[in-house]
Scaffold this motif. Sequence first.
Motif, short mmCIF file in Angstrom:
data_model
loop_
_atom_site.label_atom_id
_atom_site.label_comp_id
_atom_site.label_asym_id
_atom_site.label_seq_id
_atom_site.Cartn_x
_atom_site.Cartn_y
_atom_site.Cartn_z
N SER A 299 0.75 -1.05 0.13
CA SER A 299 -0.09 -0.02 -0.05
C SER A 299 0.72 1.16 0.10
O SER A 299 0.52 2.31 -0.56
N VAL B 86 1.73 7.22 -6.58
CA VAL B 86 0.72 8.31 -6.99
C VAL B 86 1.61 9.54 -6.68
O VAL B 86 1.39 10.69 -7.73
N PRO C 130 -4.92 3.57 -1.09
CA PRO C 130 -3.70 4.40 -0.88
C PRO C 130 -3.99 5.53 -1.98
O PRO C 130 -3.56 6.68 -1.44
N ILE C 131 -4.56 5.35 -2.95
CA ILE C 131 -4.79 6.22 -4.14
C ILE C 131 -5.68 7.50 -3.45
O ILE C 131 -5.49 8.76 -3.70
N VAL D 32 -3.86 9.69 -0.62
CA VAL D 32 -2.94 10.74 -1.45
C VAL D 32 -3.78 11.80 -1.87
O VAL D 32 -3.60 13.02 -1.87
N LEU E 283 -3.47 15.67 -0.88
CA LEU E 283 -3.08 16.59 -1.85
C LEU E 283 -4.38 17.92 -1.98
O LEU E 283 -3.80 19.02 -1.88
N LEU F 77 -7.16 10.82 -10.70
CA LEU F 77 -6.78 9.99 -9.36
C LEU F 77 -8.05 9.74 -8.59
O LEU F 77 -8.05 8.55 -7.88
#
Lengths: 206, 656
Positions: A37, A44, B244-245, B248, B252, B278
């Motif tokens: 993970s 990303v 996890p995407i 993040v 952001l 994303l």
Amino acid sequence: MAQAAAKHGENHAHGHDHGHHDPQEMKILGFWFFLISDVILFSVLFATFIVLRDNTAGGPILSELIKMPGVIAETFILLTSSFTSGLAVLAMNQGKVKQLISWLAVTAVLGASFIALEVYEFIELIHEGFSFTTSAASGAFFTLVGTHGLHVSLGLIWMIGLMLQLKKRGITDVTRGKINVISLYWHFLDVVWIFLLSIVYLLGVM
Amino acid sequence: MLEGLKEFASEFFVTGDPLIYGAMVAIGITMITIVAVLTYFKKWGWLWRNWLTTVDHKKIGIMYIIASIIMLFRGGVDALMMRLQLAMPNNEFLNPEHYNQVFTTHGTIMILFMAMPFMFGLFNVIVPLQIGARDVAFPFLNALSFWLFFLGAMLFNLSFVIGGSPDAGWLSYPPLSELSHSPGVGQNFYIWGIQISGIGSLATGINFLVTIIKMRAPGMRWMKMPMFTWSVFSTCIIILFAFPILTVTLALLFLDRFAGAHFFTLDLGGNPMMYINLIWMWGHPEVYIVVLPAFGVFSEIVSTFSRKKLFGYKSMVFAMLIISFLSFFTWAHHFFTMGSGADVNAFFAVTTMLIAIPTGVKIFNWLFTMYRGRIRMATPMMWTLAFIPCFIVGGMTGVLLSVAPADFQFHNSYFLIAHFHQVLIGGVVFGYFAGLYYWWPKMFGFQLEEKLGKWAFWTWNIGFYVCFMPQYAVGLMGMTRRLSTYGWDTGWWELNFVSTIGAFLMGVGFLFQVAQIADGIRKYKSLKASADPWDGRTLEWSIPSPAPEYNFAITPRGDDIDEWWEEKERRAKGIYPPEQPLEPIHMPKNSGIPFIMSVFWFIAGFGFVFGWLWMAILGLAGVGICMIARSFSYDTDYYIPVDEIKRTEASLRGSV
């Protein structure tokens, strides 16, 4: 998987630990999944950096500001700390608790010097007018490199905690599991740094 | 001083809307009632010992499901308010700003705070029982996951009365969600509510992967695993790669809003499209995350209530794994109209259509399982049967949407709204209801009476079609989504009015379910369930209902698909397994740390929402201290002695 299943069966065949499963082995597998993970998390951030790195909005350009000597020094320090954390695990496997703690201490000192150099690098960049809020490119740079730095810093706190536990409890099944996990983590951070070095710095100055 | 306080309060609390004043009063009264009841019956200690600190996966599962049903209520009220507003042209029930907040919170709550926890609830209650395990791999982490979800959800819901709700849509596209367009705190509530609960979701994904890989009963090889467990496994793979995407992306966006970064802003080089890519790289896999476990539930139910082995077990497994792989290659179909070019659109159109193939395989497998089966029409089976035509229609309209050129017509219209509600309600909600009814006796030890359940089933289903079929039509007539009002001249009002009636019918269905459960609780003594009330096929039906805290007194074996069914056949032939001596059982100790740590996360999140750095730092410091406290505690487990196991088993079964 097949191996895991075989081992699993074996556990039961011997019937020890009352049908329970080896907790340390499960923790390490769980930690591997956590690392996957974390790989996605960094991917990303890398993607964001690559997409946005030329969007400097007329502000300073990173590649003109990078000072390679500092970056090379950081790299050597971090690679060495990965090596010393490996020596710590070796000492642990030989049952030498004092040596283990000292190698961890060396690793932590190296990690802290890496962070110090990185902070110095950041301050220099900000002085040059390349700060977090300057442009999309600068924000992406600080976020990507800073996230790695944050990982290293958290690793340091964790490592200090583990040294205290080792002092109190010595090498047991539980502390051994913990040391194995943090050394995995530390090597992982090293790998991430190699990617940072290549994509952010080397490709940046080339 | 007083003036300052007044001004602060008028900004801090949401004021000026009678609906929200009403909600404030309702929340206040509910909280006071809960505190009063707990104090009067002296239940604080009980609450703390049995629930807040528990690491028992079954109790955690039940808490997930309760929280999820409360969120279903809130999201449902949001839906009804929207339908009321749209029932008639030029309606002034909700103003546009309030309407934006309602559709934003409806979407966010239904996906992240209703579907996800319902799913995790079923994971928690059932997976360890199905694979013959005593617990999940990391019970402490499991409790932490729940409390992170719960306090994240509470933080999100707080925005309703404190500070103001988010109103940029459930995926919060920039620049709408940027400081320039959403200067209030609502968007921060969105970010931190989801962020905190998202960490919990990721941890649950890892936890169940390890549980399924490492803790299966001896003999249970991969291709002997129950289908629900397989669906959980493939779901957790998606969670591991997708969440996890999200973490993040939200981080952001927060850096943009809080620290002045320019990832997605319109100025200084930011790129809003980056966010949209994303968020859908997480968002599209997310819909498969919630639907795959429902497929697992249907597989269990179809086979149990047809009294037949599941048809095409292997193809079912591969279909699921293929769906979890393909789910990562479809995200761009959410913005076919944003100018990616024909090649990119074609690629994503094809990968999207490909998913229909494994899904079709599964539908045929369920139909063939029923073919020549001895079908029993209990409520879980009814929901399963209702799902099939519903999902076929939803799937077909999905294929229509996946045709990139046609999508230019359907994009952002009510046709799309009808499609995704059809697959998400018909697939996910029907699936979880089926699962809840199916495993209810295993969770609580009593069975629900079917009569009210059937009323609920029919009102839900009729309401569903009445609500969403008109929306396909009104979408083709040009009505777009996120529209807060429309005129008489559009010709949309009859269809909208019918749709609103359908929505309220579904609300009535929900009330029938609440009544059914309340009725069951009232009569639970006379409704006591046996260990195996449905004549089940998998291992969870081999132990008493409700399951004792250690699940299995003796570790079972899992040599066959439908092991418990085979075992019953063997017993009927007089073949019994050899007696095994009981042994002390190793169990994790309860811990207050997961709850306390999550409260600190809540405090940190609240600090970030309002930009009160001192509070955020305090919260994060608390989180750190909790982690250190956990790392330094070594006394985390205990053994249940054999005598106690004997006593428990005797009281549950009558004999060991």
